[in-house]
Design a protein around this motif. Structure first.
Motif, PDB file in Angstrom:
ATOM      1  N   UNK A  47      17.548 -15.908  62.658  1.00  0.00           N
ATOM      2  CA  UNK A  47      18.144 -17.229  62.742  1.00  0.00           C
ATOM      3  C   UNK A  47      17.385 -18.154  63.652  1.00  0.00           C
ATOM      4  N   UNK A  48      17.673 -19.438  63.511  1.00  0.00           N
ATOM      5  CA  UNK A  48      17.106 -20.449  64.396  1.00  0.00           C
ATOM      6  C   UNK A  48      18.152 -20.697  65.474  1.00  0.00           C
ATOM      7  N   UNK A  49      17.876 -20.195  66.673  1.00  0.00           N
ATOM      8  CA  UNK A  49      18.827 -20.253  67.789  1.00  0.00           C
ATOM      9  C   UNK A  49      19.140 -21.697  68.171  1.00  0.00           C
ATOM     10  N   UNK A  50      20.036 -21.869  69.118  1.00  0.00           N
ATOM     11  CA  UNK A  50      20.563 -23.177  69.494  1.00  0.00           C
ATOM     12  C   UNK A  50      19.442 -24.164  69.852  1.00  0.00           C
ATOM     13  N   UNK A  51      19.511 -25.327  69.213  1.00  0.00           N
ATOM     14  CA  UNK A  51      18.505 -26.378  69.393  1.00  0.00           C
ATOM     15  C   UNK A  51      19.130 -27.716  68.998  1.00  0.00           C
ATOM     16  N   UNK A  52      18.369 -28.789  69.232  1.00  0.00           N
ATOM     17  CA  UNK A  52      18.829 -30.120  68.824  1.00  0.00           C
ATOM     18  C   UNK A  52      17.645 -30.989  68.450  1.00  0.00           C
ATOM     19  N   UNK A  53      17.946 -32.047  67.721  1.00  0.00           N
ATOM     20  CA  UNK A  53      16.966 -33.049  67.319  1.00  0.00           C
ATOM     21  C   UNK A  53      17.468 -34.387  67.867  1.00  0.00           C
ATOM     22  N   UNK A  54      16.949 -34.814  69.031  1.00  0.00           N
ATOM     23  CA  UNK A  54      17.500 -35.988  69.723  1.00  0.00           C
ATOM     24  C   UNK A  54      17.557 -37.270  68.902  1.00  0.00           C
ATOM     25  N   UNK A  55      16.586 -37.499  68.035  1.00  0.00           N
ATOM     26  CA  UNK A  55      16.515 -38.766  67.306  1.00  0.00           C
ATOM     27  C   UNK A  55      16.679 -38.595  65.799  1.00  0.00           C
ATOM     28  N   UNK A  56      17.162 -37.429  65.366  1.00  0.00           N
ATOM     29  CA  UNK A  56      17.257 -37.178  63.928  1.00  0.00           C
ATOM     30  C   UNK A  56      18.615 -36.618  63.518  1.00  0.00           C
ATOM     31  N   UNK A  57      19.142 -37.140  62.431  1.00  0.00           N
ATOM     32  CA  UNK A  57      20.297 -36.551  61.776  1.00  0.00           C
ATOM     33  C   UNK A  57      19.769 -35.419  60.890  1.00  0.00           C
ATOM     34  N   UNK A  58      20.651 -34.486  60.543  1.00  0.00           N
ATOM     35  CA  UNK A  58      20.223 -33.382  59.686  1.00  0.00           C
ATOM     36  C   UNK A  58      21.370 -32.958  58.776  1.00  0.00           C
ATOM     37  N   UNK A  59      21.011 -32.570  57.572  1.00  0.00           N
ATOM     38  CA  UNK A  59      21.927 -31.894  56.663  1.00  0.00           C
ATOM     39  C   UNK A  59      21.300 -30.547  56.348  1.00  0.00           C
ATOM     40  N   UNK A  60      22.088 -29.490  56.478  1.00  0.00           N
ATOM     41  CA  UNK A  60      21.642 -28.149  56.075  1.00  0.00           C
ATOM     42  C   UNK A  60      22.486 -27.752  54.883  1.00  0.00           C
ATOM     43  N   UNK A  61      21.818 -27.427  53.788  1.00  0.00           N
ATOM     44  CA  UNK A  61      22.465 -27.011  52.549  1.00  0.00           C
ATOM     45  C   UNK A  61      22.093 -25.556  52.286  1.00  0.00           C
ATOM     46  N   UNK A  62      23.087 -24.712  52.042  1.00  0.00           N
ATOM     47  CA  UNK A  62      22.829 -23.297  51.771  1.00  0.00           C
ATOM     48  C   UNK A  62      22.526 -23.133  50.279  1.00  0.00           C
ATOM     49  N   UNK A  63      21.272 -22.835  49.984  1.00  0.00           N
ATOM     50  CA  UNK A  63      20.839 -22.622  48.603  1.00  0.00           C
ATOM     51  C   UNK A  63      21.279 -21.250  48.121  1.00  0.00           C
ATOM     52  N   UNK A  64      21.145 -20.252  49.001  1.00  0.00           N
ATOM     53  CA  UNK A  64      21.521 -18.888  48.628  1.00  0.00           C
ATOM     54  C   UNK A  64      21.778 -18.067  49.888  1.00  0.00           C
ATOM     55  N   UNK A  99      22.927  -9.263  54.229  1.00  0.00           N
ATOM     56  CA  UNK A  99      21.989  -8.142  54.151  1.00  0.00           C
ATOM     57  C   UNK A  99      20.688  -8.504  53.435  1.00  0.00           C
ATOM     58  N   UNK A 100      20.605  -9.732  52.932  1.00  0.00           N
ATOM     59  CA  UNK A 100      19.376 -10.181  52.259  1.00  0.00           C
ATOM     60  C   UNK A 100      18.995 -11.560  52.786  1.00  0.00           C
ATOM     61  N   UNK A 101      17.807 -12.009  52.430  1.00  0.00           N
ATOM     62  CA  UNK A 101      17.362 -13.326  52.877  1.00  0.00           C
ATOM     63  C   UNK A 101      18.383 -14.404  52.534  1.00  0.00           C
ATOM     64  N   UNK A 102      18.525 -15.375  53.417  1.00  0.00           N
ATOM     65  CA  UNK A 102      19.325 -16.579  53.150  1.00  0.00           C
ATOM     66  C   UNK A 102      18.343 -17.732  53.013  1.00  0.00           C
ATOM     67  N   UNK A 103      18.577 -18.592  52.018  1.00  0.00           N
ATOM     68  CA  UNK A 103      17.711 -19.753  51.801  1.00  0.00           C
ATOM     69  C   UNK A 103      18.500 -21.022  52.050  1.00  0.00           C
ATOM     70  N   UNK A 104      17.910 -21.894  52.872  1.00  0.00           N
ATOM     71  CA  UNK A 104      18.529 -23.166  53.231  1.00  0.00           C
ATOM     72  C   UNK A 104      17.585 -24.307  52.891  1.00  0.00           C
ATOM     73  N   UNK A 105      18.144 -25.479  52.741  1.00  0.00           N
ATOM     74  CA  UNK A 105      17.356 -26.690  52.651  1.00  0.00           C
ATOM     75  C   UNK A 105      17.775 -27.551  53.827  1.00  0.00           C
ATOM     76  N   UNK A 106      16.841 -27.861  54.719  1.00  0.00           N
ATOM     77  CA  UNK A 106      17.093 -28.715  55.879  1.00  0.00           C
ATOM     78  C   UNK A 106      16.489 -30.086  55.604  1.00  0.00           C
ATOM     79  N   UNK A 107      17.316 -31.108  55.715  1.00  0.00           N
ATOM     80  CA  UNK A 107      16.884 -32.479  55.440  1.00  0.00           C
ATOM     81  C   UNK A 107      17.141 -33.285  56.705  1.00  0.00           C
ATOM     82  N   UNK A 108      16.068 -33.824  57.283  1.00  0.00           N
ATOM     83  CA  UNK A 108      16.167 -34.568  58.537  1.00  0.00           C
ATOM     84  C   UNK A 108      15.638 -35.981  58.362  1.00  0.00           C
ATOM     85  N   UNK A 109      16.212 -36.911  59.088  1.00  0.00           N
ATOM     86  CA  UNK A 109      15.713 -38.268  59.041  1.00  0.00           C
ATOM     87  C   UNK A 109      16.182 -39.051  60.265  1.00  0.00           C
ATOM     88  N   UNK A 110      15.441 -40.054  60.664  1.00  0.00           N
ATOM     89  CA  UNK A 110      14.137 -40.420  60.135  1.00  0.00           C
ATOM     90  C   UNK A 110      13.056 -39.474  60.640  1.00  0.00           C
TER      91      UNK A 110
END
Length: 133
Positions: A47-64, A99-110
């Motif tokens: 996993x990607x441990x706790x973090x932030x993006x100070x100037x960016x919004x984000x949407x994380x979509x679980x593909x699988x 128990x298997x890979x998880x696939x996400x789509x991370x969309x950040x802007x700007x």
């Protein structure tokens, strides 16, 4: 530029300790100024441990797969088709609980920066984040 196609075989890929990234859209690849789009693969237990993006919004979509998604100090288990909206500056983390890979789509802007369009500040070693998981 009038746009461009990014075939999967030509996406820039990075291998990480917890999974991998495939850059779908970023300033250095597409010239984008407002969107950074990353296909994220989380290995089982990774996993990607706790973090932030100070100037960016984000949407994380679980593909699988299944992901323990943290949003500030709250968490939910997200499954295929679920998503989360993360306001700029909000601490978050994503962990593969399956128990298997998880696939996400991370969309950040700007976009922030000229290369990846992505700014991240890791906070997993700071209170209260280091004691949450």
């Amino acid at each position: 530029m009038s746009g461009m196609f990014v075939p999967a075989a030509e996406a820039v890929r990075e291998k990480l300790d917890w999974g991998s990234l495939a850059w779908c859209c970023r300033p250095s690849g597409t010239g984008s100024q407002n969107l950074t789009v990353i296909e994220v693969t989380l290995a089982p237990g990774g996993g990607h441990a706790f973090h932030k993006h100070p100037k960016q919004e984000e949407v994380i979509y679980v593909v699988d797969g299944q992901v323990e998604q943290w949003l500030d100090k709250g968490k939910r288990v997200l499954s295929t088709g679920d998503s989360v909206y993360i306001p700029a500056g909000t601490v978050h983390a994503s962990f593969n609980t399956g128990a298997r890979d998880a696939k996400l789509l991370a969309i950040l802007g700007p976009c922030v920066g000229r290369e990846n369009g992505y700014e991240v500040i890791e906070v997993a070693d700071q209170a209260p984040w280091k004691g949450l998981r």
